[in-house]
Design a protein around this motif. Structure first.
Motif, PDB file in Angstrom:
ATOM      1  N   GLN A 171     -10.919  19.316  22.390  1.00 55.63           N
ATOM      2  CA  GLN A 171     -10.016  19.449  22.604  1.00 55.63           C
ATOM      3  C   GLN A 171      -9.185  17.934  23.545  1.00 55.63           C
ATOM      4  OE1 GLN A 171     -10.250  23.369  23.438  1.00 55.63           O
ATOM      5  NE2 GLN A 171      -9.344  24.184  21.580  1.00 55.63           N
ATOM      6  N   HIS A 172      -9.676  17.418  23.886  1.00 58.47           N
ATOM      7  CA  HIS A 172      -9.837  16.290  25.005  1.00 58.47           C
ATOM      8  C   HIS A 172     -10.157  15.497  23.552  1.00 58.47           C
ATOM      9  CE1 HIS A 172      -9.644  17.708  28.440  1.00 58.47           C
ATOM     10  NE2 HIS A 172     -10.651  18.141  28.399  1.00 58.47           N
ATOM     11  N   LEU A 173     -11.357  14.986  23.058  1.00 60.07           N
ATOM     12  CA  LEU A 173     -10.959  13.531  22.038  1.00 60.07           C
ATOM     13  C   LEU A 173     -10.551  13.167  20.724  1.00 60.07           C
ATOM     14  CD1 LEU A 173     -14.545  13.288  23.656  1.00 60.07           C
ATOM     15  CD2 LEU A 173     -12.920  12.375  25.039  1.00 60.07           C
ATOM     16  N   GLY A 174     -10.093  14.072  20.261  1.00 60.25           N
ATOM     17  CA  GLY A 174      -9.851  14.276  18.678  1.00 60.25           C
ATOM     18  C   GLY A 174      -8.723  13.864  18.877  1.00 60.25           C
ATOM     19  N   LEU A 175      -8.873  12.435  17.707  1.00 63.60           N
ATOM     20  CA  LEU A 175      -6.976  11.708  17.603  1.00 63.60           C
ATOM     21  C   LEU A 175      -5.881  12.199  18.565  1.00 63.60           C
ATOM     22  CD1 LEU A 175      -7.230   9.343  14.404  1.00 63.60           C
ATOM     23  CD2 LEU A 175      -7.538   8.593  17.096  1.00 63.60           C
ATOM     24  N   HIS A 176      -5.370  13.185  17.538  1.00 65.49           N
ATOM     25  CA  HIS A 176      -4.467  13.516  18.149  1.00 65.49           C
ATOM     26  C   HIS A 176      -4.034  14.643  19.425  1.00 65.49           C
ATOM     27  CE1 HIS A 176      -3.270  13.722  13.973  1.00 65.49           C
ATOM     28  NE2 HIS A 176      -4.229  15.163  13.363  1.00 65.49           N
ATOM     29  N   GLN A 177      -5.416  14.729  19.961  1.00 68.32           N
ATOM     30  CA  GLN A 177      -5.711  15.128  21.334  1.00 68.32           C
ATOM     31  C   GLN A 177      -5.145  13.778  22.199  1.00 68.32           C
ATOM     32  OE1 GLN A 177      -7.489  16.328  19.006  1.00 68.32           O
ATOM     33  NE2 GLN A 177      -6.617  18.429  19.161  1.00 68.32           N
ATOM     34  N   ILE A 178      -5.807  12.860  22.390  1.00 73.28           N
ATOM     35  CA  ILE A 178      -5.719  11.237  22.786  1.00 73.28           C
ATOM     36  C   ILE A 178      -4.087  10.914  22.997  1.00 73.28           C
ATOM     37  CG2 ILE A 178      -6.184   9.013  22.839  1.00 73.28           C
ATOM     38  CD1 ILE A 178      -8.759   9.725  21.328  1.00 73.28           C
ATOM     39  N   THR A 179      -3.963  11.182  21.473  1.00 75.52           N
ATOM     40  CA  THR A 179      -1.860  10.340  21.405  1.00 75.52           C
ATOM     41  C   THR A 179      -1.212  11.404  22.160  1.00 75.52           C
ATOM     42  OG1 THR A 179      -2.357   9.752  19.282  1.00 75.52           O
ATOM     43  CG2 THR A 179      -0.072  10.269  20.044  1.00 75.52           C
ATOM     44  N   GLU A 180      -1.052  13.057  22.692  1.00 75.69           N
ATOM     45  CA  GLU A 180      -1.020  13.987  23.048  1.00 75.69           C
ATOM     46  C   GLU A 180      -1.030  13.522  24.424  1.00 75.69           C
ATOM     47  OE1 GLU A 180      -1.648  17.998  22.191  1.00 75.69           O
ATOM     48  OE2 GLU A 180      -0.588  18.816  24.542  1.00 75.69           O
ATOM     49  N   ALA A 227     -14.208  12.439  30.396  1.00 79.62           N
ATOM     50  CA  ALA A 227     -13.867  13.953  28.770  1.00 79.62           C
ATOM     51  C   ALA A 227     -15.393  13.614  28.465  1.00 79.62           C
ATOM     52  CB  ALA A 227     -12.817  13.778  28.032  1.00 79.62           C
ATOM     53  N   LEU A 228     -15.580  12.912  27.781  1.00 73.67           N
ATOM     54  CA  LEU A 228     -16.433  12.255  26.914  1.00 73.67           C
ATOM     55  C   LEU A 228     -17.979  13.140  27.556  1.00 73.67           C
ATOM     56  CD1 LEU A 228     -18.823  11.947  24.400  1.00 73.67           C
ATOM     57  CD2 LEU A 228     -18.252   9.314  24.702  1.00 73.67           C
ATOM     58  N   GLY A 229     -17.986  12.267  28.613  1.00 74.86           N
ATOM     59  CA  GLY A 229     -18.700  11.969  29.980  1.00 74.86           C
ATOM     60  C   GLY A 229     -19.506  13.823  30.259  1.00 74.86           C
ATOM     61  N   TYR A 230     -18.376  14.442  30.331  1.00 77.11           N
ATOM     62  CA  TYR A 230     -18.812  15.673  30.540  1.00 77.11           C
ATOM     63  C   TYR A 230     -18.917  17.152  29.868  1.00 77.11           C
ATOM     64  CZ  TYR A 230     -16.658  16.003  35.757  1.00 77.11           C
ATOM     65  OH  TYR A 230     -16.394  16.353  36.999  1.00 77.11           O
ATOM     66  N   GLY A 231     -18.406  16.297  28.340  1.00 72.44           N
ATOM     67  CA  GLY A 231     -19.558  16.757  27.000  1.00 72.44           C
ATOM     68  C   GLY A 231     -20.903  16.032  27.193  1.00 72.44           C
ATOM     69  N   LEU A 232     -21.592  15.203  27.445  1.00 69.65           N
ATOM     70  CA  LEU A 232     -22.332  15.151  27.454  1.00 69.65           C
ATOM     71  C   LEU A 232     -23.267  15.208  28.144  1.00 69.65           C
ATOM     72  CD1 LEU A 232     -22.740  10.780  26.516  1.00 69.65           C
ATOM     73  CD2 LEU A 232     -22.062  12.877  24.690  1.00 69.65           C
ATOM     74  N   ILE A 233     -23.354  15.671  29.311  1.00 59.53           N
ATOM     75  CA  ILE A 233     -23.616  16.295  30.819  1.00 59.53           C
ATOM     76  C   ILE A 233     -24.353  17.673  29.553  1.00 59.53           C
ATOM     77  CG2 ILE A 233     -23.434  17.126  32.585  1.00 59.53           C
ATOM     78  CD1 ILE A 233     -22.074  15.259  33.551  1.00 59.53           C
ATOM     79  N   SER A 234     -23.503  18.792  29.288  1.00 59.84           N
ATOM     80  CA  SER A 234     -24.061  19.951  28.521  1.00 59.84           C
ATOM     81  C   SER A 234     -25.265  19.720  27.686  1.00 59.84           C
ATOM     82  CB  SER A 234     -22.894  21.222  28.005  1.00 59.84           C
ATOM     83  OG  SER A 234     -22.118  21.803  29.486  1.00 59.84           O
ATOM     84  N   MET A 235     -24.548  18.440  26.515  1.00 58.25           N
ATOM     85  CA  MET A 235     -25.415  18.090  25.358  1.00 58.25           C
ATOM     86  C   MET A 235     -26.981  17.663  26.058  1.00 58.25           C
ATOM     87  SD  MET A 235     -23.244  16.125  23.207  1.00 58.25           S
ATOM     88  CE  MET A 235     -20.635  16.729  23.085  1.00 58.25           C
TER      89      MET A 235
END
Lengths: 304, 304
Positions: A171-180, A227-235
């Motif tokens: 919801q942050h990093l999808g192509l459309h979401q980045i555009t939005e 957003a990618l950083g926070y995602g990777l933290i959980s991973m």
């Protein structure tokens, strides 16, 4: 020599791949047209005509954009490809082409194997591949093996939550979401002077504007990185991996967003996790899908 | 017969455990007093005196509340136990007790193995154990093996993000955080009639009030269930596991929060993930720590 097939929502790509990763032949067909005849039947027809020209082909690897059965025989669900649900893909292929090895896998997991076999992850024992495209997918190589999880469809990383507005990674990093996000930011008077805000914004333009130092574009990539950083933290907390290979179209802007990704991780995790942290840009490109699918033939894991 | 040692921030528990899980002997010492002499030396001293009484002991399993080295020889970091960092625990034990098998592990991972060996998870091939205590820990059994991840300290699930206020799982579900949530809710006029709001709230009282139908207490457990559900969703997306064993003190209120956990998951995940979903309450209790540590001796995984 193996055939790699990359099934996408728009096109199905076929490639004849040599052991060194060289592409001896490539072709693509329209997914919707193929779906009319049945995706699997359409693929078998194409494969037969390819094998007529390349009789030395020994195996077929197929990457699907969705969930596959744990035994890697059937496709369970493809959100963006019509008519393929609970399809016995391997059995259908084996019936028509009994002499060939046939393997199927999720496409992002194929891409992870492709990076390990042919790309930037050669020689790595552990890494998490993240595909940033229309959607966000993942493939995790843990101790040299593809991680399937308990039921076969692990690392659906795009659907994990971030702490940012309660949204998922995708919801942050999808192509459309980045555009939005960029479109919303363009309304901010602080970015009124940005050339970008006067155009019909898309990620490619945001990338190009960033290369010219456009502040709006740089702010978008900073957001993506965070957003990618926070995602990777959980991973990282779940898998304790700290080597990442980033692929997909959005990875073109790797140099613009990765610094913020690393900063976010270092600000939020103890030193233990950050020691030796590494980010690589996938070798990706046009042929990543067929190379990834072809690499399936060279790897043993699970029942595959 | 093996010795299980459960190292906690307050006490260190020792147990002599028979193969059937029977506890032949148990003892506890104060962690702070032990730390004065050095935790490892204090444990070795106790073990020697136990072995004098139980010469048939063949192995020692130790659970630590923190990070351990990938080769399971050393403790890296224990946030709540002073003086134990980068400690060569196994080497020290082997020097003094060369004939015994000595294994160490993170305590929540021990507990997962304990549930598999002696408890509610007997016979399960795949499950995620979640420990809800002062903090939140996890242990993941994937295809009958403890999942260590890439660097040995996987499933630090308490530190994964939820979409609720951007907080981590532990920032919602830690003991103190549950109490804080209840105290804040008690200020709401809607709960003015709750007996609970007139007391010095703690999770035990919240559990007891819930058994009497107290609305404030039920609202707290609903919140707990929801936060756990969102946390599990990210874990499911990463690992594709859908069997859960919930332990730790907070699991006492299992029946009050699990319905909301399952509801949250079913509302947010496709049917594929929910098919066969299962929640079990750990067999836990007072001796879960020493039983978990003892069970280490019976499992092979990684370098352990």
């Amino acid at each position: 020599m193996v055939i790699g097939i990359d099934v996408g929502g728009t096109t199905i790509k076929f490639g004849v791949i040599k052991l060194n990763g060289e592409i001896a032949f490539a072709k693509r067909i329209d997914t919707m047209q193929a779906a009319a005849a049945g995706i699997t039947d359409a693929m078998i027809k194409e494969v037969k005509s390819i094998i007529a020209e390349f009789p030395e082909v020994e195996g077929i690897g197929i990457g699907f954009p969705g969930l596959v059965s744990k035994d890697r025989k059937n496709v369970i669900l493809l959100p963006n490809v019509p008519g393929v649900a609970n399809e016995e893909v391997v059995a259908k292929f084996k019936k028509e082409l009994p002499k060939l090895i046939v393997k199927i896998e999720n496409d992002a997991k194929c891409a992870a194997l492709g990076e390990l076999q042919f790309g930037e992850a050669k020689g790595m024992t552990d890494f998490l591949f993240i595909s940033l495209g229309t959607g966000v997918g993942g493939g995790y190589i843990c101790d040299k093996k593809l991680f399937l999880g308990s039921r076969g469809n692990a690392t659906e990383v795009g659907h994990m939550f971030t702490p940012m507005e309660g949204k998922t990674v995708e919801q942050h990093l999808g192509l459309h979401q980045i555009t939005e996000y960029a479109n919303n930011l363009a309304k901010d008077p602080a970015f009124a002077t940005s050339d970008l805000s006067k155009q019909n914004i898309n990620p490619k333009l945001i990338f190009e504007a960033a290369t010219k130092g456009d502040k709006l574009a740089l702010a978008v990539w900073e957001h993506v990185g965070k957003a990618l950083g926070y995602g990777l933290i959980s991973m990282m907390r779940f898998s304790d991996v700290n080597k990442f290979v980033i692929g997909g179209g959005v990875a073109g802007a790797f140099d613009f967003f990765i610094p913020q990704t690393e900063k976010t991780i270092r600000e939020n995790l103890p030193a233990y996790y950050c020691d030796g942290i590494e980010f690589r840009k996938a070798s990706d490109g046009e042929n990543a899908g067929i190379l990834g699918a072809a690499s399936l033939i060279y790897h043993s894991y699970g029942d595959n």
